[in-house]
Design a protein around this motif. Structure first.
Motif, mmCIF file in Angstrom:
data_model
loop_
_atom_site.group_PDB
_atom_site.id
_atom_site.type_symbol
_atom_site.label_atom_id
_atom_site.label_comp_id
_atom_site.label_asym_id
_atom_site.label_seq_id
_atom_site.Cartn_x
_atom_site.Cartn_y
_atom_site.Cartn_z
ATOM 1 N N GLU A 139 0.817 -1.214 0.000
ATOM 2 C CA GLU A 139 0.000 0.000 0.000
ATOM 3 C C GLU A 139 0.851 1.265 0.000
ATOM 4 O O GLU A 139 0.470 2.278 -0.580
ATOM 5 C CB GLU A 139 -0.943 0.008 1.208
ATOM 6 C CG GLU A 139 -2.096 -0.991 1.130
ATOM 7 C CD GLU A 139 -3.208 -0.539 0.210
ATOM 8 O OE1 GLU A 139 -3.031 0.465 -0.503
ATOM 9 O OE2 GLU A 139 -4.273 -1.186 0.210
ATOM 10 N N GLU A 190 3.040 -0.280 -10.806
ATOM 11 C CA GLU A 190 1.866 0.470 -11.252
ATOM 12 C C GLU A 190 2.039 0.904 -12.701
ATOM 13 O O GLU A 190 1.094 0.829 -13.495
ATOM 14 C CB GLU A 190 1.645 1.687 -10.349
ATOM 15 C CG GLU A 190 1.187 1.339 -8.946
ATOM 16 C CD GLU A 190 1.309 2.498 -7.977
ATOM 17 O OE1 GLU A 190 0.957 2.312 -6.806
ATOM 18 O OE2 GLU A 190 1.780 3.587 -8.388
ATOM 19 N N ARG A 195 -4.327 0.713 -5.944
ATOM 20 C CA ARG A 195 -3.473 1.899 -5.939
ATOM 21 C C ARG A 195 -3.506 2.621 -7.293
ATOM 22 O O ARG A 195 -3.546 3.850 -7.350
ATOM 23 C CB ARG A 195 -2.032 1.513 -5.592
ATOM 24 C CG ARG A 195 -1.815 1.193 -4.115
ATOM 25 C CD ARG A 195 -0.363 0.812 -3.869
ATOM 26 N NE ARG A 195 0.559 1.832 -4.350
ATOM 27 C CZ ARG A 195 0.912 2.911 -3.663
ATOM 28 N NH1 ARG A 195 0.415 3.108 -2.460
ATOM 29 N NH2 ARG A 195 1.759 3.778 -4.173
#
Length: 223
Positions: free
Chosen positions: A86, A150, A191
């Motif tokens: 996270e 990501e 995320r």
């Protein structure tokens, strides 16, 4: 960076023999100081560090710039692993672990952090733009602060609009793993939604396909 000097020595030794230049730090503040003096290509970070825990070190590193982070966590502490992801960790290894496994993870993360010769052309859809060669992503012209995974996840979705992928598929294609904790994918999707969706609570771009996984919808249609 590890709270156990013995583990740190073993890890540093294996990475050194694998050809990596290793700089050790014994606590959180020292780790940030070393990173500030010479920005690293990758950080191996223990969650339990004296002076400042690994989560806070990771947060502060992320505030300074992009750097791949591999977290070391205790076996069975799923909450710690999720927290590490996270705050922006790209990967984690549970203790006790095989030093050879860690070296392989380091190699994998570094390989994906560097543009490949065939990285491809710029990708664009729904106001998003990804330049794989420069590893730069924007939304409506504004720079997106994405972690290594990501970025790779967004690029993969942009390359395959309208197709549904299971978490196992994403782990294999984006992480390069044939096995692993699928919550890693779940956390990274959450995320990424937080950074590209207008309303992450009602995602229009990365859609959940129940019983399957996720699908990228450039049109952003609402159910």
């Amino acid at each position: 960076m590890d709270d156990d000097p013995t583990v740190a020595e073993v890890v540093a030794g294996y990475l050194d023999r694998a050809g990596y230049a290793v700089d050790r730090a014994d606590d959180g503040p020292a780790a940030l100081g070393r990173a500030g003096a010479q920005w690293p290509d990758l950080v191996v970070l223990d969650l339990m560090l004296p002076g400042m825990d690994g989560l806070e070190v990771c947060r502060r590193l992320r505030e300074r710039g992009a750097v791949p982070v591999i977290m070391l966590t205790a076996r069975g502490d799923e909450d710690d692993r999720i927290l590490g992801l996270e705050v922006g960790a790209d990967d984690y290894v549970t203790k006790p672990f095989s030093p050879r496994e860690l070296v392989l993870r380091v190699e994998s993360v570094l390989r994906r952090s560097r543009p490949a010769a065939d990285a491809g052309h710029r990708l664009a859809a729904a106001g998003l733009s990804v330049d794989p060669e420069a590893r730069r992503a924007t939304k409506n012209g504004a720079e997106l602060a994405l972690t290594l995974r990501e970025f790779d996840l967004l690029a993969f979705f942009l390359r395959h609009p309208g197709r549904a992928f299971g978490r196992e598929d994403l782990m294999r294609e984006v992480w390069g793993w044939d096995f692993g904790d699928l919550s890693t994918v779940t956390v990274h999707v959450r995320r990424l939604r937080g950074k590209i969706e207008d309303d992450p609570a009602r995602p229009r771009l990365i859609r959940t396909v129940w019983g399957v996984g996720y699908r990228f919808e450039p049109g952003g249609a609402v159910d």
